[in-house]
Design a protein around this motif. Structure first.
Motif: not given
Length: 757
Positions: A692-698, A712-719, A722-724, A747-753
């Motif tokens: 879900t969060l990957r689709a929202a990020l894209d 629970s995450h705003t629709l911003s890349e940073r948030e 963090f959720g991913l 993978q967690a480290n790669s998506v972390r802002p």
């Protein structure tokens, strides 16, 4: 309603003024009686005679009896037409005193010499034809006047009120039974006599009726009370009359003729109503067949609808199955083609029912000429294209080869009821039923979209052929088969052990051998299953063998052969959903999405127990980028189903399956709501959160933005990053091995802002 005033009667008067228990009319002035207006109501057809248009056939051969699923004695309560699945409007009963004809006549077009068959009594030089006279060809006398005048007392008991109608075999009179009646009401009866007592075929038919019709006792067949004779006023010869119950109502033909004409075409009756009529008629014919009788001349003219009851009238053409002497009566356009050469049978009776249903349900022009012995195709009749199962039922019931038609009235009734459920389900309300021919789904197939794991790329793929074979229903064991009881007790899945056990116990019939084929398929030994199936002797058209042909072909990925086999089963069993489900899956496997969609939709809307159809339909819709429709289908999987949660997961994926630029914020918010209310375990929820969060990020990275929150995450890349990250770290904690755990942390480290910490 007001209670009946007749002593010892517990019934009450309905709106038409008749008691629902004893059937007597309310006395004038009774508070509960709502009388019909003078001359109101509907015309009354004859109680029992061959109708207009009936003609005798020269064939005199023996038929074959068949069984019906319903027998019984007469009763006052009939229930609603259509097995309680729909409401067919009640047809008011007509007051018998308003039903007599003011000027009874036989149309000139129906006046023929009883001896040579040439026209008689026809107009000439502007002068009307004579209703009495002599044939100019052979001097045979004829008369087309009613023999009984009002007030005549037939057999000193039945007082004639007037003429009701006329048919191919006789005038129909309304009479009052002087011996049955009281101060409350009269008993009205119908008398049938011959149009021309010199007609040898008509006389023979009447004599035949005397032998057995009084024994006929079925709630949907007119009741014969008596046989009496009365002197003919012209010749003095005694003429026989049949005395039968009065059925006040309207014939199906008259009901059809009342339909409006639009654009030069008469509008048909609603298909559910037509099927409901067929479902009442078939058991009545089955009742006759069980008693060695054939109706022979069924058509819409010969069925009366009164209240919520239909009655089969016009028994003038009824004959014994083993009768190879008397004339066979029938009507062009309804009669089966083989009757003229080999004679009538139970199969030809069923043929007439199907033809009658066709005439009532669509604009069947040319049914007695161009389409005398065939049906128009779906390409010319929109109803037949829209209601495929109904078309297949008509096609089987009217097959040119009698052996290819339904084997009995009960069999046709069962399939017609299944077709009715499919037709009615188009309103969005399922009409499920337990099949007598198939088991349910052994397991749902094509539900990959409802599973949660790391391989998200496979969720919308088609099911494999093997999973379809393993999930499809299988034929029920025929309880009449000698091996049925044994198969119910054998508890082994090993095909070799099963084959040896059945052979040792002497069970080598079709069901025993099919059980072994089934076990081979389950074990994956498809080649041996094919060999053993081919060795079974095929007697007639056994749809069970076609079904297993389809399963074997499907397992071997011979999709064309599988499709043909399942199509043959659908032809044989148009009221069953299993062959349609099999055809849908096979069509999907070969890429025929439109056929798959149509069949999946019909199966699912009719019965929500076929979950494979819901997932299949959603898969087809999502593949066509109709995501909203796919989600709507998955939302109809009942919460009580074990596949309710997988269906919601599949709905999430259907929403997320669009390109990021085509996703709407409302869809993301809907997905978030669905995921949050699913009661998933830690690992499954985390994987679905990742999707879900990957689709929202894209979606955000494609230049979109919104004020909503997804999980629970705003629709911003940073948030969203963090959720991913958090979701991957949760997954790493429950990983089954160290290698997987390390991969998830990476993978967690790669998506972390990027941050300062």
């Amino acid at each position: 309603m007001t209670a009946c005033v007749r002593p010892d009667c517990v019934g009450s008067y309905g709106p038409e003024g008749y008691c629902d228990e004893c059937g007597r009319r309310a006395p004038v002035g009774n508070a509960g009686y709502v009388g019909l207006p003078p001359g109101g109501g509907a015309p009354v057809s004859d109680g029992s005679s061959a109708s207009a248009g009936s003609t005798p056939s020269a064939a005199m051969t023996r038929g074959t009896a068949s069984s019906s699923g319903r027998t019984g004695t007469r009763g006052t309560g009939r229930g609603r037409l259509g097995g309680g699945l729909l409401d067919v409007p009640r047809m008011p009963r007509r007051d018998p005193t308003t039903a007599v004809l003011a000027d009874p006549q036989v149309p000139e077009s129906r006046r023929y010499c009883a001896t040579c068959g040439r026209p008689v009594g026809r107009s000439r030089d502007g002068r009307p034809g004579l209703v009495e006279g002599f044939c100019t060809n052979d001097r045979t006398p004829y008369s087309f006047r009613p023999a009984l005048d009002p007030g005549t007392a037939v057999a000193g008991r039945y007082e004639v009120l007037g003429t009701l109608a006329y048919g191919g075999l006789g005038w129909i009179y309304l009479a009052r039974d002087r011996n049955v009646g009281d101060e409350v009401s009269d008993r009205w009866v119908v008398l049938k006599g011959l149009i021309d007592s010199g007609d040898a075929d008509a006389t023979a038919a009447a004599i035949t009726e005397r032998r057995f019709l009084v024994e006929v006792d079925h709630p949907a067949i007119v009741k014969i009370y008596d046989f009496v004779s009365h002197p003919d006023p012209r010749s003095g010869d005694r003429v026989g009359y049949i005395v039968m119950e009065y059925v006040g109502g309207r014939s199906l033909r008259d009901i059809y003729l009342d339909q409006p004409v639009v654009g030069g075409a008469r509008q048909p009756l609603p298909l559910p109503h037509v099927i409901a009529y067929g479902l009442e008629v078939l058991p009545a014919l089955g009742y006759l067949h069980e008693r060695g009788l054939l109706y022979c001349d069924f058509k819409p003219d010969n069925v009366l609808h009164a209240d919520d009851r239909i009655t089969l009238v016009d028994l003038g053409a009824v004959r014994r199955i083993d009768d190879d002497v008397s004339a066979v009566w029938g009507t062009t356009g309804y009669q089966a083609p083989e009757v003229a050469t080999v004679g009538p049978s139970a199969s030809s009776d069923l043929y007439t029912v199907a033809r009658s249903m066709a005439v009532l349900s669509f604009d069947f022009r040319g049914f007695s000429t161009a389409y005398l012995d065939k049906l128009p195709g779906p390409e010319t009749v929109p109803l037949l294209e829209r209601e495929e199962s109904y078309y297949r039922l008509l096609r089987r019931a009217t097959h040119p080869d009698p052996a290819r038609r339904f084997g009995s009235a009960a069999e046709m009734t069962e399939q017609l009821l299944g077709v009715l459920r499919q037709v009615l389900a188009s309103d969005g309300v399922p009409r499920p039923n337990v099949s007598a021919q198939f088991t349910g789904e052994r397991r749902a197939f094509g539900t990959r979209a409802g599973q949660v794991d790391a391989d998200a790329t496979a969720h919308q793929t088609r099911p494999g052929a093997a999973s379809v074979v393993a999930g499809l229903p299988i034929p029920q064991v025929d309880p009449a088969d000698p091996a049925a009881a044994l198969l119910a007790t054998v508890q082994t899945a090993d095909p070799d052990v099963l084959a040896e056990a059945l052979s040792t116990l002497g069970s080598t019939g079709v069901e025993a051998r099919l059980a072994v084929v089934r076990a081979r398929l389950v074990s994956g030994d498809v080649a041996t299953a094919r060999t053993e199936l081919a060795a079974i002797e095929r007697v007639g058209d056994d749809w069970r063998l076609d079904w297993y042909d389809g399963l074997v072909a499907l397992a071997e990925e011979r999709f064309g052969d599988a499709r043909q086999a399942f199509d043959r089963v659908y032809d044989a069993l148009p009221g069953e959903l299993a062959p349609q489900l099999a055809l849908a899956a096979t069509a999907e496997l070969v890429g025929d999405g439109e056929t798959a969609r149509r069949l999946y939709e019909r199966v699912w809307r009719t019965d929500h127990a076929y979950v494979s159809a819901a997932f299949g339909l959603a898969r087809i819709l999502a593949g066509a980028d109709d995501r909203a429709a796919a989600v709507a289908v998955l939302d109809t999987v009942p919460e009580s189903s074990s596949h309710s949660v997988p269906a919601q997961i599949a709905a999430v994926r259907a929403r997320l399956g669009a390109e990021p630029t085509r996703l709407a914020e409302s869809e993301l918010l809907d997905v978030s709501t669905r995921v949050e209310r699913l009661g998933l375990g830690v690992e499954r929820r985390a994987w679905l959160t990742v999707e879900t969060l990957r689709a929202a990020l894209d979606w955000v990275r494609a230049g979109n933005g919104g004020a909503g929150r997804v999980l629970s995450h705003t629709l911003s890349e940073r948030e969203l990053r963090f959720g991913l990250e958090r979701a991957f770290r949760v997954l790493s904690k429950v990983a089954a091995d160290q290698e997987t755990r390390i991969g998830l942390v990476d993978q967690a480290n790669s998506v972390r802002p990027r941050t300062w910490f």
